[in-house]
Design a protein around this motif. Structure first.
Motif, PDB file in Angstrom:
ATOM      1  N   ASN A 136       0.836  -1.193   0.000  1.00 17.96           N
ATOM      2  CA  ASN A 136       0.000   0.000   0.000  1.00 17.96           C
ATOM      3  C   ASN A 136       0.873   1.245   0.000  1.00 17.96           C
ATOM      4  OD1 ASN A 136      -2.475  -1.426   0.142  1.00 17.96           O
ATOM      5  ND2 ASN A 136      -2.111  -1.810   2.326  1.00 17.96           N
ATOM      6  N   PRO A 137       0.272   2.436  -0.087  1.00 21.85           N
ATOM      7  CA  PRO A 137       1.073   3.648   0.068  1.00 21.85           C
ATOM      8  C   PRO A 137       1.894   3.613   1.358  1.00 21.85           C
ATOM      9  CG  PRO A 137      -1.130   4.213  -0.682  1.00 21.85           C
ATOM     10  CD  PRO A 137      -1.142   2.742  -0.369  1.00 21.85           C
ATOM     11  N   ASP A 138       3.025   4.299   1.336  1.00 25.90           N
ATOM     12  CA  ASP A 138       3.947   4.254   2.473  1.00 25.90           C
ATOM     13  C   ASP A 138       3.292   4.776   3.752  1.00 25.90           C
ATOM     14  OD1 ASP A 138       6.112   3.245   1.040  1.00 25.90           O
ATOM     15  OD2 ASP A 138       6.827   5.235   0.476  1.00 25.90           O
ATOM     16  N   PRO A 139       3.480   4.054   4.872  1.00 27.93           N
ATOM     17  CA  PRO A 139       2.925   4.518   6.152  1.00 27.93           C
ATOM     18  C   PRO A 139       3.848   5.538   6.818  1.00 27.93           C
ATOM     19  CG  PRO A 139       3.964   2.402   6.473  1.00 27.93           C
ATOM     20  CD  PRO A 139       4.074   2.707   4.995  1.00 27.93           C
ATOM     21  N   LYS A 140       4.244   6.545   6.056  1.00 30.02           N
ATOM     22  CA  LYS A 140       5.112   7.589   6.600  1.00 30.02           C
ATOM     23  C   LYS A 140       4.508   8.947   6.281  1.00 30.02           C
ATOM     24  CE  LYS A 140       8.160   8.534   2.626  1.00 30.02           C
ATOM     25  NZ  LYS A 140       7.640   7.677   1.590  1.00 30.02           N
ATOM     26  N   CYS A 141       4.750   9.907   7.147  1.00 25.25           N
ATOM     27  CA  CYS A 141       4.446  11.306   6.873  1.00 25.25           C
ATOM     28  C   CYS A 141       5.713  12.002   6.400  1.00 25.25           C
ATOM     29  CB  CYS A 141       3.938  12.007   8.136  1.00 25.25           C
ATOM     30  SG  CYS A 141       2.420  11.337   8.829  1.00 25.25           S
ATOM     31  N   ARG A 142       5.532  13.175   5.786  1.00 23.84           N
ATOM     32  CA  ARG A 142       6.687  13.939   5.322  1.00 23.84           C
ATOM     33  C   ARG A 142       6.359  15.424   5.456  1.00 23.84           C
ATOM     34  NH1 ARG A 142      10.752  12.543   1.866  1.00 23.84           N
ATOM     35  NH2 ARG A 142       9.715  10.942   0.652  1.00 23.84           N
ATOM     36  N   PHE A 143       7.398  16.228   5.613  1.00 24.06           N
ATOM     37  CA  PHE A 143       7.233  17.675   5.543  1.00 24.06           C
ATOM     38  C   PHE A 143       8.265  18.237   4.582  1.00 24.06           C
ATOM     39  CE2 PHE A 143       6.838  22.091   6.458  1.00 24.06           C
ATOM     40  CZ  PHE A 143       5.586  22.260   7.035  1.00 24.06           C
ATOM     41  N   PHE A 144       7.825  19.086   3.651  1.00 22.44           N
ATOM     42  CA  PHE A 144       8.727  19.752   2.722  1.00 22.44           C
ATOM     43  C   PHE A 144       8.865  21.223   3.123  1.00 22.44           C
ATOM     44  CE2 PHE A 144       8.197  16.968  -1.362  1.00 22.44           C
ATOM     45  CZ  PHE A 144       9.089  16.049  -0.834  1.00 22.44           C
ATOM     46  N   TRP A 145      10.099  21.627   3.373  1.00 21.14           N
ATOM     47  CA  TRP A 145      10.443  23.012   3.724  1.00 21.14           C
ATOM     48  C   TRP A 145      11.428  23.520   2.677  1.00 21.14           C
ATOM     49  CZ3 TRP A 145       8.705  26.738   6.788  1.00 21.14           C
ATOM     50  CH2 TRP A 145       9.539  27.810   7.140  1.00 21.14           C
ATOM     51  N   ARG A 146      10.991  24.481   1.894  1.00 23.10           N
ATOM     52  CA  ARG A 146      11.807  24.928   0.769  1.00 23.10           C
ATOM     53  C   ARG A 146      13.004  25.748   1.256  1.00 23.10           C
ATOM     54  NH1 ARG A 146      10.597  23.898  -3.700  1.00 23.10           N
ATOM     55  NH2 ARG A 146       8.363  23.699  -3.368  1.00 23.10           N
ATOM     56  N   MET A 147      14.165  25.460   0.625  1.00 23.50           N
ATOM     57  CA  MET A 147      15.417  26.148   0.950  1.00 23.50           C
ATOM     58  C   MET A 147      16.022  26.647  -0.368  1.00 23.50           C
ATOM     59  SD  MET A 147      16.041  25.763   4.336  1.00 23.50           S
ATOM     60  CE  MET A 147      17.765  26.149   4.337  1.00 23.50           C
ATOM     61  N   SER A 148      15.300  27.522  -1.051  1.00 20.71           N
ATOM     62  CA  SER A 148      15.706  27.893  -2.406  1.00 20.71           C
ATOM     63  C   SER A 148      15.903  29.390  -2.547  1.00 20.71           C
ATOM     64  CB  SER A 148      14.667  27.410  -3.416  1.00 20.71           C
ATOM     65  OG  SER A 148      13.378  27.898  -3.084  1.00 20.71           O
ATOM     66  N   LEU A 153      14.302  20.767   2.505  1.00 22.82           N
ATOM     67  CA  LEU A 153      14.509  20.015   3.734  1.00 22.82           C
ATOM     68  C   LEU A 153      13.271  19.146   3.893  1.00 22.82           C
ATOM     69  CD1 LEU A 153      16.147  19.481   6.312  1.00 22.82           C
ATOM     70  CD2 LEU A 153      14.982  21.432   7.360  1.00 22.82           C
ATOM     71  N   ALA A 154      13.467  17.820   3.952  1.00 21.10           N
ATOM     72  CA  ALA A 154      12.332  16.913   3.727  1.00 21.10           C
ATOM     73  C   ALA A 154      12.303  15.769   4.730  1.00 21.10           C
ATOM     74  CB  ALA A 154      12.409  16.366   2.301  1.00 21.10           C
ATOM     75  N   PRO A 155      12.120  16.064   6.007  1.00 17.99           N
ATOM     76  CA  PRO A 155      12.057  14.983   6.994  1.00 17.99           C
ATOM     77  C   PRO A 155      10.850  14.081   6.780  1.00 17.99           C
ATOM     78  CG  PRO A 155      11.323  17.060   7.954  1.00 17.99           C
ATOM     79  CD  PRO A 155      11.895  17.393   6.617  1.00 17.99           C
ATOM     80  N   THR A 156      11.059  12.791   6.998  1.00 19.38           N
ATOM     81  CA  THR A 156       9.935  11.854   7.023  1.00 19.38           C
ATOM     82  C   THR A 156       9.746  11.371   8.457  1.00 19.38           C
ATOM     83  OG1 THR A 156      11.335   9.944   6.527  1.00 19.38           O
ATOM     84  CG2 THR A 156      10.322  11.066   4.664  1.00 19.38           C
ATOM     85  N   ALA A 157       8.528  10.936   8.750  1.00 15.80           N
ATOM     86  CA  ALA A 157       8.182  10.510  10.102  1.00 15.80           C
ATOM     87  C   ALA A 157       7.360   9.233  10.050  1.00 15.80           C
ATOM     88  CB  ALA A 157       7.391  11.610  10.814  1.00 15.80           C
ATOM     89  N   SER A 158       7.764   8.255  10.851  1.00 15.90           N
ATOM     90  CA  SER A 158       7.028   6.990  10.944  1.00 15.90           C
ATOM     91  C   SER A 158       6.730   6.706  12.407  1.00 15.90           C
ATOM     92  CB  SER A 158       7.847   5.840  10.351  1.00 15.90           C
ATOM     93  OG  SER A 158       8.155   6.096   8.991  1.00 15.90           O
ATOM     94  N   ASP A 159       5.462   6.540  12.727  1.00 18.92           N
ATOM     95  CA  ASP A 159       5.005   6.298  14.096  1.00 18.92           C
ATOM     96  C   ASP A 159       5.280   4.835  14.445  1.00 18.92           C
ATOM     97  OD1 ASP A 159       3.654   5.882  16.463  1.00 18.92           O
ATOM     98  OD2 ASP A 159       1.875   7.025  15.865  1.00 18.92           O
TER      99      ASP A 159
END
Length: 371
Positions: free
Chosen positions: A121-133, A205-211
Motif C-alpha cells: 500500500n502507500p507508504d505509512p510515513k508522513c513527510r514535511f517539505f520546507w523549501r530552501m531555495s 529540507l524533507a524529513p519523514t516521520a514513521s510512528d
C-alpha cells in the motif's frame, strides 16, 4: 545482507587545501568513483553540528506527534505536496507499479531483494517539505514547484519552526553544494557545473516521520524500494536504523551505518544526476524498514519519555526547474564504455532532453503526489 562500509569522502580536505593540491584531486576522484560504483557515500564535514541535528529531530518528533487534524492544516495537495505536510498512506513507492524498477528487483539475488512491495500500500510515513531555495531572477515555467513555505501555527511549534528548519537545512545545503563541486571536478567537469545548474533549484529540507507505536512490527515497510527524483539527497544521522541501500556495482543490500562518532552525512545520487550523466551515475535504490536494530533503538528510546517516531533527517537538492536536462556528452560516452564492461545486467534507459520541471512532474505522477 552485506556487511559493507560505504566509501567515506572528506569534505574538510576540499575546503581547507588549495584547489590544485594532489590531496584535493584525490578526494574529488574518490567522490566521483563512489557515486559511479555505489550511488552513495558517507561525507565527513566538520562544520556539521550533531546538536543542530538533535534539536531538529526533537522538533520533528513534537510536530508529528500532533493530532492528525492539526497536521492536515499544513497539507498543500494543490501543488503536489511540494511544500507542507504529506500524511501517511499518501505517497506510493514507484517500484510497486513501475516495470523497469520491478526488472531491477528481479535481477537481484533473491537474498538481496527488498521486502516484497508487489502488494504494498502507500507508504505509512508522513513527510514535511520546507523549501530552501533562492528566488530566480526570471519568471519560472513551474510556479507550483516553487511555492512559498508553510509554517505550522500550533503555538508550541510555531516559534521554534523557522529558525530550526533554516539552521539545519542550511548546514545540509552547504555540505551537498560543496560535495557537488567535488563530484564535478572528479568527473572532469568545471567546478561550478552542478552548483550553477541547481542555483535556483527548489531544494527541500524533507524529513519523514514513521510512528513506531503504530508501525513498529519487524519487517514493516516504512518507505518502499525506490530512487529519489532529485539530483543529490543528503541525510543526517537518524535515531533509528532501518535504511537499506543497494550498491550498483554489486547489487548487494547495504544497511546504512554511520560511524559511531564524528560529523558525517549520507549522500545519495538521484534521478536528475543519472539523467545529466547519461547513466554513468545511477540513482541509488533504497528502502526504509523496521528491522531488529530499529526495535533495539525503540526500546532504548522508550526510557526517554519522547514521542516514538522515526524521523529521517533528509535534504533533497534539485537542479533548477527551468534548466534544460540532457546528458553531458563526455559523461554519456563514459557511461557507454562502462556498460560494455559491467558484469551485472542493467535496465537500459533513454535520457531524452526535457526541462527539469517536467521531469519532476512526471515522477510525482508516478508516486501519486500529482494528478
Amino acid at each position: 545482507m552485506a556487511d559493507v562500509i560505504l566509501p567515506i569522502v572528506n569534505l574538510d580536505i576540499f575546503l581547507s587545501q588549495p584547489a590544485d593540491s594532489p590531496d584535493v584531486a584525490s578526494e574529488c576522484t574518490k567522490a566521483a568513483e563512489a557515486l559511479i560504483a555505489y550511488g552513495a557515500l558517507l561525507l565527513h564535514d566538520s562544520r556539521v553540528s550533531e546538536e543542530d541535528n538533535s534539536v531538529f529531530l526533537d522538533l520533528m518528533e513534537d510536530y508529528f506527534a500532533l493530532p492528525e487534524e492539526e497536521l492536515k492544516k499544513d497539507e498543500r495537495p494543490e501543488v503536489g505536496y511540494q511544500v507542507g505536510v504529506t500524511l501517511e498512506n499518501t505517497e506510493r513507492p514507484k517500484c510497486a507499479v513501475d516495470e523497469p524498477c520491478l526488472d531491477v528487483i528481479a535481477g537481484l539475488d533473491p537474498l538481496e531483494r527488498p521486502l516484497d512491495i508487489m502488494a504494498h500500500n502507500p507508504d505509512p510515513k508522513c513527510r514535511f517539505f520546507w523549501r530552501m531555495s533562492e528566488k530566480p531572477p526570471y519568471e519560472t515555467q513551474f510556479p507550483g514547484l516553487n511555492s512559498p513555505n508553510v509554517v505550522p501555527q500550533v503555538l508550541a511549534i510555531r516559534d521554534r519552526w523557522t529558525p530550526t528548519m533554516d539552521k539545519w537545512g542550511q548546514s545540509m545545503k552547504n555540505a551537498v553544494e560543496n560535495f557537488g563541486e567535488m563530484a564535478a571536478l572528479g568527473l572532469g567537469l568545471p567546478r561550478q557545473t552542478f552548483r550553477e545548474a541547481g542555483r535556483y533549484g527548489p531544494h527541500l529540507l524533507a524529513p519523514t516521520a514513521s510512528d513506531l507505536l503504530k508501525y513498529g512490527q519487524e519487517d514493516t515497510i516504512l518507505a518502499g524500494f525506490h530512487t529519489d527524483l532529485n539530483f543529490l539527497t543528503i541525510h543526517g544521522r537518524s535515531r533509528y536504523p532501518g535504511l537499506n541501500i543497494w550498491a550498483r556495482n554489486t547489487g548487494k543490500r547495504i544497511p546504512v551505518n554511520f560511524p559511531s562518532e564524528g560529523r558525517y552525512l549520507l549522500v545519495q545520487a538521484g534521478k536528475q544526476l543519472e539523467h545529466l550523466s547519461g547513466g554513468l551515475i545511477k540513482a541509488g535504490f533504497h528502502e526504509v524498514v523496521v528491522n531488529k536494530a530499529t526495535l533495539e533503538a525503540l526500546e532504548r528510546r522508550k526510557a526517554q519519555n519522547r514521542p516514538l517516531i522515526r524521523i529521517s533527517s533528509t535534504f533533497f537538492w534539485h537542479l533548477s526547474s527551468d534548466y534544460d536536462l540532457a546528458p553531458i556528452p563526455s559523461l554519456q560516452e563514459r557511461a557507454r564504455a562502462l556498460r560494455t564492461k559491467t558484469s551485472r545486467p542493467e535496465v537500459q534507459t533513454t535520457y531524452a532532453p526535457m526541462k527539469v520541471g517536467h521531469q519532476v512532474q512526471n515522477e510525482l505522477k508516478h508516486i501519486a503526489l500529482m494528478a
